[in-house]
Design a protein around this motif. Structure first.
Motif, mmCIF file in Angstrom:
data_model
loop_
_atom_site.group_PDB
_atom_site.id
_atom_site.type_symbol
_atom_site.label_atom_id
_atom_site.label_comp_id
_atom_site.label_asym_id
_atom_site.label_seq_id
_atom_site.Cartn_x
_atom_site.Cartn_y
_atom_site.Cartn_z
ATOM 1 N N PRO A 78 0.832 -1.206 0.000
ATOM 2 C CA PRO A 78 0.000 0.000 0.000
ATOM 3 C C PRO A 78 0.866 1.255 0.000
ATOM 4 C CG PRO A 78 0.018 -1.015 2.175
ATOM 5 C CD PRO A 78 0.726 -1.960 1.255
ATOM 6 N N GLN A 79 0.807 1.993 -1.091
ATOM 7 C CA GLN A 79 1.664 3.169 -1.220
ATOM 8 C C GLN A 79 1.112 4.090 -2.297
ATOM 9 O OE1 GLN A 79 3.455 5.442 0.094
ATOM 10 N NE2 GLN A 79 5.183 4.077 0.616
ATOM 11 N N ALA A 80 1.410 5.362 -2.184
ATOM 12 C CA ALA A 80 1.017 6.350 -3.186
ATOM 13 C C ALA A 80 2.025 7.484 -3.165
ATOM 14 C CB ALA A 80 -0.393 6.875 -2.916
ATOM 15 N N THR A 81 2.143 8.154 -4.302
ATOM 16 C CA THR A 81 3.005 9.327 -4.410
ATOM 17 C C THR A 81 2.125 10.564 -4.491
ATOM 18 O OG1 THR A 81 4.703 8.058 -5.581
ATOM 19 C CG2 THR A 81 4.806 10.457 -5.746
ATOM 20 N N CYS A 82 2.346 11.489 -3.572
ATOM 21 C CA CYS A 82 1.525 12.699 -3.486
ATOM 22 C C CYS A 82 2.316 13.911 -3.979
ATOM 23 C CB CYS A 82 1.077 12.940 -2.042
ATOM 24 S SG CYS A 82 0.237 11.523 -1.279
ATOM 25 N N GLN A 83 1.620 14.776 -4.700
ATOM 26 C CA GLN A 83 2.229 16.029 -5.165
ATOM 27 C C GLN A 83 1.449 17.197 -4.575
ATOM 28 O OE1 GLN A 83 1.880 17.273 -9.342
ATOM 29 N NE2 GLN A 83 4.099 17.652 -9.314
ATOM 30 N N TYR A 84 2.166 18.096 -3.906
ATOM 31 C CA TYR A 84 1.534 19.228 -3.246
ATOM 32 C C TYR A 84 1.513 20.443 -4.176
ATOM 33 C CZ TYR A 84 2.037 16.280 0.835
ATOM 34 O OH TYR A 84 1.952 15.228 1.707
ATOM 35 N N ALA A 85 0.809 21.475 -3.749
ATOM 36 C CA ALA A 85 0.655 22.675 -4.574
ATOM 37 C C ALA A 85 2.001 23.316 -4.897
ATOM 38 C CB ALA A 85 -0.249 23.675 -3.862
ATOM 39 N N SER A 86 2.976 23.140 -4.023
ATOM 40 C CA SER A 86 4.306 23.707 -4.251
ATOM 41 C C SER A 86 5.090 22.951 -5.314
ATOM 42 C CB SER A 86 5.097 23.705 -2.939
ATOM 43 O OG SER A 86 5.292 22.372 -2.483
ATOM 44 N N GLY A 87 4.582 21.775 -5.706
ATOM 45 C CA GLY A 87 5.285 20.941 -6.669
ATOM 46 C C GLY A 87 6.099 19.838 -6.022
ATOM 47 N N THR A 140 6.939 16.468 -3.984
ATOM 48 C CA THR A 140 6.309 15.150 -3.921
ATOM 49 C C THR A 140 6.743 14.433 -2.650
ATOM 50 O OG1 THR A 140 8.105 14.140 -5.193
ATOM 51 C CG2 THR A 140 6.187 14.936 -6.422
ATOM 52 N N GLU A 141 5.874 13.556 -2.182
ATOM 53 C CA GLU A 141 6.152 12.822 -0.948
ATOM 54 C C GLU A 141 5.363 11.522 -0.966
ATOM 55 O OE1 GLU A 141 6.068 13.550 3.925
ATOM 56 O OE2 GLU A 141 5.177 15.001 2.538
ATOM 57 N N ARG A 142 5.906 10.516 -0.304
ATOM 58 C CA ARG A 142 5.215 9.242 -0.176
ATOM 59 C C ARG A 142 4.056 9.374 0.803
ATOM 60 N NH1 ARG A 142 6.443 4.989 -3.719
ATOM 61 N NH2 ARG A 142 8.686 4.862 -4.055
ATOM 62 N N LEU A 143 2.938 8.719 0.475
ATOM 63 C CA LEU A 143 1.781 8.762 1.359
ATOM 64 C C LEU A 143 2.056 8.018 2.654
ATOM 65 C CD1 LEU A 143 -1.252 9.389 1.848
ATOM 66 C CD2 LEU A 143 -1.768 7.222 0.699
ATOM 67 N N THR A 144 2.700 6.862 2.548
ATOM 68 C CA THR A 144 2.995 6.009 3.698
ATOM 69 C C THR A 144 4.498 5.915 3.891
ATOM 70 O OG1 THR A 144 1.014 4.694 3.220
ATOM 71 C CG2 THR A 144 2.630 3.714 4.699
ATOM 72 N N SER A 145 4.928 5.889 5.130
ATOM 73 C CA SER A 145 6.355 5.733 5.411
ATOM 74 C C SER A 145 6.873 4.456 4.757
ATOM 75 C CB SER A 145 6.595 5.672 6.920
ATOM 76 O OG SER A 145 6.155 6.861 7.547
ATOM 77 N N ASP A 146 8.075 4.536 4.198
ATOM 78 C CA ASP A 146 8.636 3.377 3.504
ATOM 79 C C ASP A 146 8.768 2.169 4.427
ATOM 80 O OD1 ASP A 146 8.807 4.679 1.087
ATOM 81 O OD2 ASP A 146 10.853 5.386 1.422
ATOM 82 N N TRP A 147 9.129 2.412 5.691
ATOM 83 C CA TRP A 147 9.320 1.286 6.604
ATOM 84 C C TRP A 147 7.996 0.576 6.870
ATOM 85 C CZ3 TRP A 147 6.771 0.887 11.230
ATOM 86 C CH2 TRP A 147 6.188 2.050 11.745
ATOM 87 N N LEU A 148 6.884 1.333 6.971
ATOM 88 C CA LEU A 148 5.580 0.720 7.220
ATOM 89 C C LEU A 148 5.082 -0.016 5.983
ATOM 90 C CD1 LEU A 148 3.176 0.232 9.042
ATOM 91 C CD2 LEU A 148 2.271 2.467 8.377
ATOM 92 N N SER A 149 5.303 0.567 4.814
ATOM 93 C CA SER A 149 4.899 -0.093 3.575
ATOM 94 C C SER A 149 5.668 -1.393 3.374
ATOM 95 C CB SER A 149 5.131 0.850 2.394
ATOM 96 O OG SER A 149 4.736 0.253 1.180
ATOM 97 N N SER A 150 6.975 -1.370 3.635
ATOM 98 C CA SER A 150 7.791 -2.576 3.492
ATOM 99 C C SER A 150 7.391 -3.632 4.514
ATOM 100 C CB SER A 150 9.274 -2.228 3.655
ATOM 101 O OG SER A 150 9.686 -1.290 2.688
ATOM 102 N N LEU A 151 7.137 -3.200 5.753
ATOM 103 C CA LEU A 151 6.739 -4.135 6.803
ATOM 104 C C LEU A 151 5.414 -4.807 6.462
ATOM 105 C CD1 LEU A 151 7.257 -5.326 9.616
ATOM 106 C CD2 LEU A 151 6.067 -3.352 10.583
ATOM 107 N N THR A 152 4.486 -4.048 5.891
ATOM 108 C CA THR A 152 3.193 -4.613 5.509
ATOM 109 C C THR A 152 3.362 -5.686 4.442
ATOM 110 O OG1 THR A 152 2.106 -2.506 6.000
ATOM 111 C CG2 THR A 152 0.904 -4.067 4.632
ATOM 112 N N ALA A 153 4.205 -5.409 3.451
ATOM 113 C CA ALA A 153 4.431 -6.391 2.390
ATOM 114 C C ALA A 153 5.098 -7.650 2.935
ATOM 115 C CB ALA A 153 5.279 -5.768 1.286
ATOM 116 N N LEU A 154 6.098 -7.482 3.796
ATOM 117 C CA LEU A 154 6.808 -8.637 4.343
ATOM 118 C C LEU A 154 5.925 -9.464 5.271
ATOM 119 C CD1 LEU A 154 10.292 -7.028 5.107
ATOM 120 C CD2 LEU A 154 9.722 -8.617 3.261
ATOM 121 N N SER A 155 4.967 -8.817 5.938
ATOM 122 C CA SER A 155 4.109 -9.543 6.874
ATOM 123 C C SER A 155 3.165 -10.506 6.170
ATOM 124 C CB SER A 155 3.295 -8.559 7.721
ATOM 125 O OG SER A 155 2.368 -7.843 6.924
ATOM 126 N N ALA A 156 3.069 -10.411 4.842
ATOM 127 C CA ALA A 156 2.230 -11.360 4.100
ATOM 128 C C ALA A 156 2.893 -12.732 3.997
ATOM 129 C CB ALA A 156 1.936 -10.818 2.700
#
Length: 234
Positions: free
Chosen positions: A181-190, A192-208
């Motif tokens: 679960p992850q998304a790339t967000c772009q703010y009005a300033s231009g 970009t940032e990840r929606l979810t912390s990389d460590w949490l996204s990686s942990l979720t995938a590994l927990s499967a």
């Protein structure tokens, strides 16, 4: 005549004890690492963190959890001099993964009793053990997935603006994925940032992976239990 055959299963009590200890160490250590990450990127931007050369940018490290400030001639991590913490986290992770996978895979087999590593066990008990493991690992995976990707279920294309409060310029969702679960967000300033912390996204995938291993053990135990019942006289 009823089927009186004695079945067996590997003794995994020591492995599960190691899993519990390493998991506790991993949770405590990760909590400390996450605490050290708080506002570390802002401290770098304000010049409160010294590094070799000028600051080029910051990034979040998935594991061990850390904020890394990238300077011209090297990086400085929020873990700082706490390299022992990083080493302990890696050791705890390796012990956790090895012991957890070994304990779950051991449930796939049905060795003959008599070996010191084997204990007598009925097939009904084996179904209960593997079912419990599948339920626990599955529940933890669903919990992590809900924490990491709940915004995606409000609408994948608008996940970055979920929760409201953005006024007239909500962030845009450039791309997204459901696993991990992850998304790339772009703010009005231009920016970009990840929606979810990389460590949490990686942990979720590994927990499967533990869910998959536990599921295989549960299916095998159920199949053997059905075969045992089919051999009994009616």
């Amino acid at each position: 005549m009823a089927d009186t055959r004695t079945y067996g299963g590997y003794r995994t009590g020591g492995l599960w004890a190691a899993v519990r200890i390493s998991l506790a160490a991993l949770l405590v250590g990760s909590g400390i690492a996450l605490f050290l990450m708080m506002e570390y990127d802002e401290r770098c931007a304000q010049g409160l963190v010294r590094g070799p050369g000028g600051l080029r940018g910051t990034r979040n490290q998935a594991f061990p959890p850390a904020t890394v400030c990238e300077f011209e001639r090297g990086d400085v991590s929020s873990l700082g001099n706490a390299w022992v913490l990083g080493a302990l986290l890696w050791v705890a992770l390796v012990v956790l993964v090895v012991c957890l996978f070994a304990a779950l895979v051991a449930e796939w087999f049905e060795p003959r009793p008599g070996d010191p590593l084997v204990e007598p066990r009925s097939r009904a008990e084996q179904v209960s053990r593997t079912g419990s493991a599948f339920f626990v690992t599955g529940s933890l995976f669903l919990l992590l997935y809900a924490l990491a990707g709940w915004e995606l279920f409000t609408g994948p294309s608008s996940a970055c603006s979920a929760g409201g409060g953005w006024g007239y310029h909500p962030p845009r969702t450039l791309e997204y994925s459901f696993f991990p679960p992850q998304a790339t967000c772009q703010y009005a300033s231009g920016a970009t940032e990840r929606l979810t912390s990389d460590w949490l996204s990686s942990l979720t995938a590994l927990s499967a992976l533990p869910v998959l291993l536990a599921g295989v053990g549960f299916v095998l135990a159920r199949r053997r239990r059905r075969e045992e019942r089919s051999r009994k006289p009616r």
